[in-house]
Scaffold this motif. Structure first.
Motif, PDB file in Angstrom:
ATOM      1  N   PHE A 368     -63.314 -31.876  -0.211  1.00 30.07           N
ATOM      2  CA  PHE A 368     -64.667 -31.499   0.377  1.00 30.07           C
ATOM      3  C   PHE A 368     -64.885 -31.816   1.786  1.00 30.07           C
ATOM      4  O   PHE A 368     -65.627 -30.948   2.325  1.00 30.07           O
ATOM      5  N   VAL A 369     -64.558 -32.810   2.313  1.00 30.55           N
ATOM      6  CA  VAL A 369     -64.695 -32.985   3.634  1.00 30.55           C
ATOM      7  C   VAL A 369     -64.063 -32.175   4.692  1.00 30.55           C
ATOM      8  O   VAL A 369     -64.610 -31.518   5.733  1.00 30.55           O
ATOM      9  N   VAL A 370     -62.798 -31.732   4.095  1.00 27.68           N
ATOM     10  CA  VAL A 370     -62.220 -30.509   5.141  1.00 27.68           C
ATOM     11  C   VAL A 370     -63.021 -29.092   4.740  1.00 27.68           C
ATOM     12  O   VAL A 370     -63.040 -28.379   5.791  1.00 27.68           O
ATOM     13  N   LEU A 371     -63.481 -28.893   3.789  1.00 35.95           N
ATOM     14  CA  LEU A 371     -64.449 -27.795   3.503  1.00 35.95           C
ATOM     15  C   LEU A 371     -65.526 -27.824   4.469  1.00 35.95           C
ATOM     16  O   LEU A 371     -65.850 -26.719   4.962  1.00 35.95           O
ATOM     17  N   HIS A 372     -66.322 -29.000   4.534  1.00 33.41           N
ATOM     18  CA  HIS A 372     -67.502 -28.695   5.385  1.00 33.41           C
ATOM     19  C   HIS A 372     -67.212 -28.723   6.907  1.00 33.41           C
ATOM     20  O   HIS A 372     -67.688 -28.233   7.428  1.00 33.41           O
ATOM     21  N   LEU A 373     -66.127 -29.164   7.183  1.00 29.03           N
ATOM     22  CA  LEU A 373     -65.576 -29.108   8.552  1.00 29.03           C
ATOM     23  C   LEU A 373     -65.080 -27.603   9.004  1.00 29.03           C
ATOM     24  O   LEU A 373     -65.256 -27.263   9.893  1.00 29.03           O
ATOM     25  N   SER A 374     -64.610 -26.998   7.730  1.00 30.78           N
ATOM     26  CA  SER A 374     -64.203 -25.549   8.063  1.00 30.78           C
ATOM     27  C   SER A 374     -65.335 -24.758   8.124  1.00 30.78           C
ATOM     28  O   SER A 374     -65.436 -23.566   8.908  1.00 30.78           O
ATOM     29  N   VAL A 375     -66.542 -25.097   7.389  1.00 24.69           N
ATOM     30  CA  VAL A 375     -67.666 -24.052   7.737  1.00 24.69           C
ATOM     31  C   VAL A 375     -68.121 -24.220   9.216  1.00 24.69           C
ATOM     32  O   VAL A 375     -68.582 -23.276   9.981  1.00 24.69           O
ATOM     33  N   ILE A 376     -68.278 -25.715   9.670  1.00 22.76           N
ATOM     34  CA  ILE A 376     -68.652 -25.935  11.036  1.00 22.76           C
ATOM     35  C   ILE A 376     -67.803 -25.159  12.011  1.00 22.76           C
ATOM     36  O   ILE A 376     -68.358 -24.660  12.888  1.00 22.76           O
ATOM     37  N   ILE A 377     -66.452 -25.419  11.858  1.00 20.97           N
ATOM     38  CA  ILE A 377     -65.766 -24.828  12.532  1.00 20.97           C
ATOM     39  C   ILE A 377     -65.628 -23.203  12.844  1.00 20.97           C
ATOM     40  O   ILE A 377     -65.649 -22.504  13.849  1.00 20.97           O
ATOM     41  N   HIS A 378     -65.673 -22.454  11.550  1.00 17.04           N
ATOM     42  CA  HIS A 378     -65.595 -21.136  11.427  1.00 17.04           C
ATOM     43  C   HIS A 378     -66.655 -20.621  11.846  1.00 17.04           C
ATOM     44  O   HIS A 378     -66.739 -19.711  12.566  1.00 17.04           O
ATOM     45  N   PHE A 379     -68.120 -21.087  11.389  1.00 16.02           N
ATOM     46  CA  PHE A 379     -69.372 -20.288  11.785  1.00 16.02           C
ATOM     47  C   PHE A 379     -69.650 -21.011  12.839  1.00 16.02           C
ATOM     48  O   PHE A 379     -70.216 -20.130  13.685  1.00 16.02           O
ATOM     49  N   THR A 380     -69.765 -22.210  13.182  1.00 15.72           N
ATOM     50  CA  THR A 380     -70.683 -22.644  14.332  1.00 15.72           C
ATOM     51  C   THR A 380     -69.908 -22.652  15.604  1.00 15.72           C
ATOM     52  O   THR A 380     -70.487 -21.868  16.817  1.00 15.72           O
ATOM     53  N   ILE A 381     -68.621 -22.669  15.444  1.00 13.95           N
ATOM     54  CA  ILE A 381     -67.964 -22.930  16.638  1.00 13.95           C
ATOM     55  C   ILE A 381     -67.200 -21.450  16.973  1.00 13.95           C
ATOM     56  O   ILE A 381     -67.449 -20.956  18.168  1.00 13.95           O
ATOM     57  N   GLN A 383     -67.772 -18.395  15.481  1.00 11.30           N
ATOM     58  CA  GLN A 383     -68.605 -17.200  15.038  1.00 11.30           C
ATOM     59  C   GLN A 383     -69.954 -17.367  16.151  1.00 11.30           C
ATOM     60  O   GLN A 383     -70.807 -16.507  15.963  1.00 11.30           O
ATOM     61  N   LYS A 384     -70.115 -18.805  16.514  1.00 14.66           N
ATOM     62  CA  LYS A 384     -71.296 -19.273  17.331  1.00 14.66           C
ATOM     63  C   LYS A 384     -72.481 -18.728  16.591  1.00 14.66           C
ATOM     64  O   LYS A 384     -73.543 -18.350  16.962  1.00 14.66           O
ATOM     65  N   SER A 385     -72.609 -19.151  15.209  1.00 15.14           N
ATOM     66  CA  SER A 385     -73.527 -18.857  14.459  1.00 15.14           C
ATOM     67  C   SER A 385     -74.950 -19.594  15.053  1.00 15.14           C
ATOM     68  O   SER A 385     -74.846 -20.525  15.261  1.00 15.14           O
ATOM     69  N   ARG A 386     -76.118 -19.034  14.738  1.00 11.31           N
ATOM     70  CA  ARG A 386     -77.249 -19.735  15.124  1.00 11.31           C
ATOM     71  C   ARG A 386     -77.897 -20.289  13.870  1.00 11.31           C
ATOM     72  O   ARG A 386     -79.114 -20.751  14.030  1.00 11.31           O
ATOM     73  N   GLN A 387     -77.338 -20.191  12.765  1.00  8.68           N
ATOM     74  CA  GLN A 387     -77.832 -20.725  11.472  1.00  8.68           C
ATOM     75  C   GLN A 387     -77.535 -22.140  11.360  1.00  8.68           C
ATOM     76  O   GLN A 387     -76.749 -22.776  10.741  1.00  8.68           O
ATOM     77  N   VAL A 388     -78.422 -23.026  12.268  1.00 13.11           N
ATOM     78  CA  VAL A 388     -78.169 -24.368  12.432  1.00 13.11           C
ATOM     79  C   VAL A 388     -78.165 -25.149  11.005  1.00 13.11           C
ATOM     80  O   VAL A 388     -77.157 -25.904  10.985  1.00 13.11           O
ATOM     81  N   VAL A 389     -79.141 -24.856  10.221  1.00 12.96           N
ATOM     82  CA  VAL A 389     -79.201 -25.773   9.026  1.00 12.96           C
ATOM     83  C   VAL A 389     -78.011 -25.379   7.987  1.00 12.96           C
ATOM     84  O   VAL A 389     -77.469 -26.260   7.495  1.00 12.96           O
ATOM     85  N   ALA A 390     -78.027 -24.137   7.820  1.00  9.79           N
ATOM     86  CA  ALA A 390     -76.767 -23.628   6.696  1.00  9.79           C
ATOM     87  C   ALA A 390     -75.391 -23.644   7.381  1.00  9.79           C
ATOM     88  O   ALA A 390     -74.592 -24.255   6.576  1.00  9.79           O
ATOM     89  N   HIS A 391     -74.987 -23.798   8.786  1.00  4.18           N
ATOM     90  CA  HIS A 391     -73.660 -23.827   9.049  1.00  4.18           C
ATOM     91  C   HIS A 391     -73.342 -25.123   9.782  1.00  4.18           C
ATOM     92  O   HIS A 391     -72.251 -25.367  10.366  1.00  4.18           O
ATOM     93  N   LEU A 392     -74.272 -26.158  10.016  1.00  4.55           N
ATOM     94  CA  LEU A 392     -74.117 -27.175  10.740  1.00  4.55           C
ATOM     95  C   LEU A 392     -74.650 -28.377  10.249  1.00  4.55           C
ATOM     96  O   LEU A 392     -74.016 -29.249   9.800  1.00  4.55           O
ATOM     97  N   LEU A 393     -75.943 -28.409   9.925  1.00  4.65           N
ATOM     98  CA  LEU A 393     -76.598 -29.620   9.398  1.00  4.65           C
ATOM     99  C   LEU A 393     -76.179 -30.052   8.035  1.00  4.65           C
ATOM    100  O   LEU A 393     -76.076 -30.940   7.673  1.00  4.65           O
TER     101      LEU A 393
END
Length: 444
Positions: A368-381, A383-393
């Motif tokens: 699960f920890v790696v899963l959360h990290l995957s979301v941050i790296i794939h979307f936030t880093i 794809q430069k997602s601006r959905q801060v709550v969903a993809h980072l917080l």
């Protein structure tokens, strides 16, 4: 849909959103606290409902991360597939190896819980006999296919809900009756015994009951409703069982306060018997046997076989694990392997359920920890997602809660889990360097 990721559709698409929801509910088991209640109650000093509330709160963020990644990558493999594509294939393998520890041990845990329950009811029959029987039935059903499994799940779920309703009615009646003590807030907060460290150690056991919503993602290549169906079913299943867990443990905690139980394994059944009589105790035992020994173990075996199938298909594990049955269109070699491993582990851990529980949780929570990290790296880093709550917080909060829970686990389980991860790293090194693994490095 999966062709864009370099695969061909081999597994049969036969499952709807409702099939996925039922699958998740069955995996998590609506009456899961029946089997582990004694251990959670002892660790939390009676604040069982609080342990389950914290567990649900932590898992909500994980369910949301599963929803994000299942939409982005609708393939079988769960955390393995998401980390492989969201971060790097090496990280994907390690996370897949970690989640293997969870899924490959869950059927064994289910068999042990069920065998212990039946042994308390019929002492003349050894526990190993029940383990072999459950394992044989589940393996045959899983080889037959997910449609057959889905039909069996729906019938079982109806039975489990009926038993839960019976317990709640009997429990509430006893609490509000002439000799009842009534409801208190102690199952959620007992000022006299409250200690956050103790409660979190209980959460490390209770969180086992929530493992299952994540298994829905392993069926991504067998669902008819599109990629969003997996995410919706995961979140819906988590909220549903969370409410049920809190309700039943609140009632049980107030009923059992001050009560001396014979064994932690049978604590819930003794409380049920005190509330409704011997018939309710027996029904509770049989319901646990059905839910853990057949239903939960059945879907657990299906889930791990899909992960082995996915890793075998990518040549990260032996390719034979990706073989599909020509008639039933199921990964039958992986299913049979899980059956053999489950038999060995079940017999070896018959008298060590708390350790087995923590090992299961270590594998799941690491994944699960790696899963959360995957979301941050794939979307936030990436794809430069601006959905801060969903993809980072949300992923960051999820990682924080999980890390806290893992810190409260048994030290022996943590050490064993680390050894398992080290073995995975050694295996990966040997494959890539010694045998010159030629599998293609995937870029997404």
């Amino acid at each position: 849909m999966i062709e864009q990721f370099g695969y061909k559709q081999e597994l049969k698409r036969a499952l709807s959103f409702w099939d996925l929801l039922v699958y998740g509910l069955i995996f998590m088991v609506p009456i899961a606290p029946f089997g582990v209640y004694g251990y959670v109650a002892e660790a939390s000093k009676g604040m069982v409902a609080l342990a389950y509330l914290i567990g649900m709160a932590g898992m909500i963020f994980t369910a949301l991360s599963y929803a994000r990644m299942s939409e982005a990558f609708p393939v079988a493999g769960s955390v393995y597939a998401y980390a492989q594509r969201g971060i790097h294939e090496t990280v994907g393998f390690i996370s897949g190896w970690a989640i293997l520890l969870d899924y490959i041990l869950i059927p064994s845990l289910c068999y042990v819980v069920s065998a212990n329950a039946l042994t308390s009811l019929i002492p003349a029959i050894p526990a190993w006999v029940w383990i072999v029987l459950f394992l044989a039935v589940n393996t045959v059903i899983n080889v037959r296919g997910v449609e057959f499994t889905a039909r069996a799940n729906k019938i079982t779920l109806i039975v489990l809900f009926a038993v839960l309703v019976l317990f709640l009615i009997a429990g509430v009646t006893a609490l509000l009756g002439e000799n009842g003590s009534g409801f208190t807030v102690k199952p959620i907060y007992d000022a006299e015994h409250f200690d956050l460290n103790l409660v979190m150690s209980a959460v490390s056991i209770a969180v086992l009951s929530f493992l299952g919503f994540d298994a829905i993602s392993t069926l991504s290549e067998e669902v008819k409703g599109g990629s969003k169906a997996v995410g919706r079913a995961s979140v819906a299943a988590l909220f549903t069982v969370g409410f049920l867990f809190i309700a039943q443990t609140w009632v049980a905690s107030d009923l059992g306060r001050g009560m001396q139980v014979v064994s932690l394994d049978t604590a819930f059944y003794e409380i049920a018997g005190a509330a409704g009589g011997a018939w309710l105790k027996t029904v509770s035992i049989l319901a646990t046997v059905l839910s853990w020994g057949i239903s939960a173990a059945l879907v657990a075996q299906a889930a791990i076989s899909r992960i082995l199938f996915s890793m075998g298909r990518d040549r990260k594990l032996p390719a034979v694990l990706a073989k599909v049955h020509p008639r039933f269109q199921t990964p039958y070699v992986s299913t049979m392997l899980v059956a053999v491993v489950s038999l060995i582990v079940s017999l070896g851990f018959q008298n060590h359920m708390p350790l087995l529980t923590n090992l299961v949780n270590f594998g799941a929570l690491t994944g699960f920890v790696v899963l959360h990290l995957s979301v941050i790296i794939h979307f936030t880093i990436r794809q430069k997602s601006r959905q801060v709550v969903a993809h980072l917080l949300c992923p960051l909060i999820g990682m924080g809660v999980i890390a806290y829970v893992m810190a409260s686990m048994e030290p022996l389980a943590i050490k064993a889990g680390i050894v398992w991860l080290a073995l995975g790293a050694v295996y990966l090194f040997i494959r890539s360097r010694v045998f010159k693994d030629k599998s293609t490095t995937m870029e997404w």
